[in-house]
Scaffold this motif. Structure first.
Motif, PDB file in Angstrom:
ATOM      1  N   LEU A 125       0.819  -1.206   0.000  1.00  0.00           N
ATOM      2  CA  LEU A 125       0.000   0.000   0.000  1.00  0.00           C
ATOM      3  C   LEU A 125       0.852   1.255   0.000  1.00  0.00           C
ATOM      4  CD1 LEU A 125      -2.871  -0.865   2.501  1.00  0.00           C
ATOM      5  CD2 LEU A 125      -3.028  -0.691   0.011  1.00  0.00           C
ATOM      6  N   GLY A 126       0.310   2.290  -0.601  1.00  0.00           N
ATOM      7  CA  GLY A 126       0.959   3.584  -0.588  1.00  0.00           C
ATOM      8  C   GLY A 126       0.706   4.327   0.707  1.00  0.00           C
ATOM      9  N   PRO A 127       1.353   5.476   0.900  1.00  0.00           N
ATOM     10  CA  PRO A 127       1.263   6.208   2.169  1.00  0.00           C
ATOM     11  C   PRO A 127      -0.101   6.814   2.452  1.00  0.00           C
ATOM     12  CG  PRO A 127       2.465   7.487   0.521  1.00  0.00           C
ATOM     13  CD  PRO A 127       2.258   6.129  -0.073  1.00  0.00           C
ATOM     14  N   ASP A 128      -0.964   6.911   1.443  1.00  0.00           N
ATOM     15  CA  ASP A 128      -2.280   7.521   1.654  1.00  0.00           C
ATOM     16  C   ASP A 128      -3.358   6.507   2.013  1.00  0.00           C
ATOM     17  OD1 ASP A 128      -1.309  10.089   1.099  1.00  0.00           O
ATOM     18  OD2 ASP A 128      -1.578   9.804  -1.058  1.00  0.00           O
ATOM     19  N   SER A 129      -2.987   5.235   2.124  1.00  0.00           N
ATOM     20  CA  SER A 129      -3.936   4.192   2.515  1.00  0.00           C
ATOM     21  C   SER A 129      -3.789   3.877   3.999  1.00  0.00           C
ATOM     22  CB  SER A 129      -3.716   2.922   1.687  1.00  0.00           C
ATOM     23  OG  SER A 129      -4.077   3.126   0.338  1.00  0.00           O
ATOM     24  N   GLU A 130      -4.822   3.271   4.570  1.00  0.00           N
ATOM     25  CA  GLU A 130      -4.815   2.859   5.970  1.00  0.00           C
ATOM     26  C   GLU A 130      -5.213   1.392   6.074  1.00  0.00           C
ATOM     27  OE1 GLU A 130      -3.669   4.815   8.136  1.00  0.00           O
ATOM     28  OE2 GLU A 130      -4.148   6.892   7.606  1.00  0.00           O
ATOM     29  N   VAL A 131      -4.716   0.714   7.103  1.00  0.00           N
ATOM     30  CA  VAL A 131      -5.033  -0.694   7.352  1.00  0.00           C
ATOM     31  C   VAL A 131      -5.661  -0.827   8.737  1.00  0.00           C
ATOM     32  CG1 VAL A 131      -4.129  -3.040   7.573  1.00  0.00           C
ATOM     33  CG2 VAL A 131      -3.143  -1.478   5.874  1.00  0.00           C
ATOM     34  N   TYR A 132      -6.769  -1.538   8.803  1.00  0.00           N
ATOM     35  CA  TYR A 132      -7.476  -1.799  10.054  1.00  0.00           C
ATOM     36  C   TYR A 132      -7.662  -3.308  10.226  1.00  0.00           C
ATOM     37  CZ  TYR A 132      -8.713   3.176   9.962  1.00  0.00           C
ATOM     38  OH  TYR A 132      -8.671   4.550   9.944  1.00  0.00           O
ATOM     39  N   VAL A 133      -8.009  -3.718  11.429  1.00  0.00           N
ATOM     40  CA  VAL A 133      -8.350  -5.115  11.707  1.00  0.00           C
ATOM     41  C   VAL A 133      -9.793  -5.166  12.185  1.00  0.00           C
ATOM     42  CG1 VAL A 133      -7.920  -7.101  13.213  1.00  0.00           C
ATOM     43  CG2 VAL A 133      -5.997  -5.870  12.181  1.00  0.00           C
ATOM     44  N   GLY A 134     -10.594  -5.989  11.512  1.00  0.00           N
ATOM     45  CA  GLY A 134     -12.001  -6.093  11.852  1.00  0.00           C
ATOM     46  C   GLY A 134     -12.437  -7.516  12.082  1.00  0.00           C
ATOM     47  N   SER A 135     -13.612  -7.658  12.648  1.00  0.00           N
ATOM     48  CA  SER A 135     -14.142  -8.978  12.963  1.00  0.00           C
ATOM     49  C   SER A 135     -15.642  -8.868  13.193  1.00  0.00           C
ATOM     50  CB  SER A 135     -13.453  -9.534  14.213  1.00  0.00           C
ATOM     51  OG  SER A 135     -13.967 -10.803  14.559  1.00  0.00           O
ATOM     52  N   THR A 136     -16.243  -9.988  13.510  1.00  0.00           N
ATOM     53  CA  THR A 136     -17.642  -9.985  13.922  1.00  0.00           C
ATOM     54  C   THR A 136     -17.824  -9.190  15.209  1.00  0.00           C
ATOM     55  OG1 THR A 136     -17.204 -12.067  15.072  1.00  0.00           O
ATOM     56  CG2 THR A 136     -18.170 -12.227  12.872  1.00  0.00           C
ATOM     57  N   MET A 137     -16.800  -9.168  16.067  1.00  0.00           N
ATOM     58  CA  MET A 137     -16.941  -8.546  17.382  1.00  0.00           C
ATOM     59  C   MET A 137     -16.926  -7.027  17.333  1.00  0.00           C
ATOM     60  SD  MET A 137     -15.125 -10.868  20.275  1.00  0.00           S
ATOM     61  CE  MET A 137     -13.466 -10.255  20.009  1.00  0.00           C
ATOM     62  N   ASN A 138     -16.244  -6.428  16.373  1.00  0.00           N
ATOM     63  CA  ASN A 138     -16.126  -4.968  16.359  1.00  0.00           C
ATOM     64  C   ASN A 138     -16.668  -4.352  15.070  1.00  0.00           C
ATOM     65  OD1 ASN A 138     -14.086  -5.658  14.543  1.00  0.00           O
ATOM     66  ND2 ASN A 138     -12.652  -4.109  15.313  1.00  0.00           N
ATOM     67  N   ALA A 139     -17.513  -5.088  14.348  1.00  0.00           N
ATOM     68  CA  ALA A 139     -17.992  -4.620  13.043  1.00  0.00           C
ATOM     69  C   ALA A 139     -18.644  -3.245  13.131  1.00  0.00           C
ATOM     70  CB  ALA A 139     -18.977  -5.635  12.459  1.00  0.00           C
ATOM     71  N   GLY A 140     -19.543  -3.060  14.086  1.00  0.00           N
ATOM     72  CA  GLY A 140     -20.248  -1.791  14.197  1.00  0.00           C
ATOM     73  C   GLY A 140     -19.331  -0.646  14.572  1.00  0.00           C
ATOM     74  N   ALA A 141     -18.437  -0.870  15.541  1.00  0.00           N
ATOM     75  CA  ALA A 141     -17.517   0.182  15.974  1.00  0.00           C
ATOM     76  C   ALA A 141     -16.564   0.570  14.855  1.00  0.00           C
ATOM     77  CB  ALA A 141     -16.742  -0.288  17.205  1.00  0.00           C
ATOM     78  N   LEU A 142     -16.076  -0.423  14.121  1.00  0.00           N
ATOM     79  CA  LEU A 142     -15.166  -0.151  13.009  1.00  0.00           C
ATOM     80  C   LEU A 142     -15.877   0.625  11.907  1.00  0.00           C
ATOM     81  CD1 LEU A 142     -12.418  -0.579  11.657  1.00  0.00           C
ATOM     82  CD2 LEU A 142     -13.237  -2.789  10.870  1.00  0.00           C
ATOM     83  N   ALA A 143     -17.090   0.212  11.569  1.00  0.00           N
ATOM     84  CA  ALA A 143     -17.848   0.910  10.532  1.00  0.00           C
ATOM     85  C   ALA A 143     -18.132   2.349  10.941  1.00  0.00           C
ATOM     86  CB  ALA A 143     -19.146   0.164  10.252  1.00  0.00           C
ATOM     87  N   ALA A 144     -18.456   2.567  12.205  1.00  0.00           N
ATOM     88  CA  ALA A 144     -18.712   3.931  12.677  1.00  0.00           C
ATOM     89  C   ALA A 144     -17.469   4.796  12.530  1.00  0.00           C
ATOM     90  CB  ALA A 144     -19.176   3.901  14.130  1.00  0.00           C
ATOM     91  N   HIS A 145     -16.303   4.206  12.769  1.00  0.00           N
ATOM     92  CA  HIS A 145     -15.052   4.952  12.621  1.00  0.00           C
ATOM     93  C   HIS A 145     -14.773   5.295  11.164  1.00  0.00           C
ATOM     94  CE1 HIS A 145     -10.906   6.145  13.522  1.00  0.00           C
ATOM     95  NE2 HIS A 145     -10.557   5.471  12.437  1.00  0.00           N
ATOM     96  N   LEU A 146     -15.084   4.365  10.259  1.00  0.00           N
ATOM     97  CA  LEU A 146     -14.752   4.552   8.845  1.00  0.00           C
ATOM     98  C   LEU A 146     -15.823   5.319   8.071  1.00  0.00           C
ATOM     99  CD1 LEU A 146     -13.327   1.015   7.999  1.00  0.00           C
ATOM    100  CD2 LEU A 146     -12.042   3.132   8.306  1.00  0.00           C
ATOM    101  N   ARG A 147     -17.042   5.323   8.561  1.00  0.00           N
ATOM    102  CA  ARG A 147     -18.132   5.968   7.834  1.00  0.00           C
ATOM    103  C   ARG A 147     -17.842   7.450   7.647  1.00  0.00           C
ATOM    104  NH1 ARG A 147     -22.000   4.840  11.153  1.00  0.00           N
ATOM    105  NH2 ARG A 147     -22.271   2.706  10.414  1.00  0.00           N
TER     106      ARG A 147
END
Length: 251
Positions: A125-147
């Motif tokens: 990935l280039g410097p303007d991309s981001e990497v996250y770790v997601g799962s069934t357990m944090n799907a809603g919290a992760l989506a809220a952060h990325l939305r």
């Protein structure tokens, strides 16, 4: 949005296996999903107070990290007795790490699927991309952060030794549905939970009490965590924790 309501954009977001990550991927937010068990282990390490989770390029590099960072806890492979291999503090199991003292400490680990996927994205990935770790357990919290991000989101199902992993697709579906504000019905939730339970075979969750808990108490506990792991340099940090501290400091 369609005339019938929000549209789930999973088809355009999903990368089905680590092996399908392009050599020159477009700029975006990339979410690594490895439900059984890398993602959930990372989430629980943060939930139990880990300072950060360093992801090694390959298994076997963790002792070198610990020699440079003596206070670190490191994860490796599991023995047939469901104990970490000699020299390691834990293995990929959200249940096992409940007994490991990681509060305020750095952690170093990887895995053959999720950890490898994080390392692969880190390389391409280039410097303007981001990497996250997601799962069934944090799907809603992760989506809220990325939305609302101005970058597109791509969800990478890590897979299992090169094969598609149904449990990772369940996690990807939950994240994508949350991003698109499409609620999961009670009936759908039960189907998804059943798919996670039997994804590695109908007897997997019964073969050992620790694995039963990994599956039934963690992987099947949809939207039960607010941890949002994000890659910064070579390590994951919990940006939800950082946001909470920043908010508290400004009050």
């Amino acid at each position: 949005m369609s005339r019938d309501g929000p549209t789930n954009r999973l088809d355009r977001r999903l990368i089905e296996r680590c092996e399908e990550i392009p050599t020159d991927p477009p700029t975006g937010n990339y979410v690594v999903v490895d439900v059984l068990h890398f993602s959930n282990t990372v989430i629980e390490l943060f939930r139990n107070g880990a300072e950060y989770v360093h992801i090694t390029d390959k298994r076997g590099n963790e002792p070198g990290f610990k020699s440079e960072t003596p206070e670190a806890r490191i994860g490796g492979s599991t023995m047939p007795t469901y104990e970490p291999e000699p020299g390691y503090d834990f293995f990929n199991s959200p249940s096992y790490v409940q007994e490991v003292d990681v509060a305020g400490r750095p952690v170093s680990m990887t895995s053959s699927n999720g950890g490898r996927t994080v390392a692969r994205l880190r390389d391409v990935l280039g410097p303007d991309s981001e990497v996250y770790v997601g799962s069934t357990m944090n799907a809603g919290a992760l989506a809220a952060h990325l939305r609302g991000s101005d970058r597109p989101t791509y969800i990478v199902s890590a897979g299992s030794q090169g094969d598609v992993a149904i449990e990772d697709h369940v996690g990807a579906t939950l994240i994508s549905r949350a991003l698109d504000d499409i609620p999961v019905s009670t009936a759908e939730r039960e189907v998804f939970r059943r798919q996670v339970k039997v994804a590695k075979g109908p007897g997997y969750a019964e073969k050992n009490d620790l694995r039963r808990r990994d599956v039934c108490e963690y992987a099947m506990a949809f939207d039960s965590r607010t941890v949002v792991p994000k890659l910064t340099g070579e390590s994951l940090v919990d940006v939800a924790r950082t946001a909470t501290r920043t908010g508290a400091a400004s009050d």
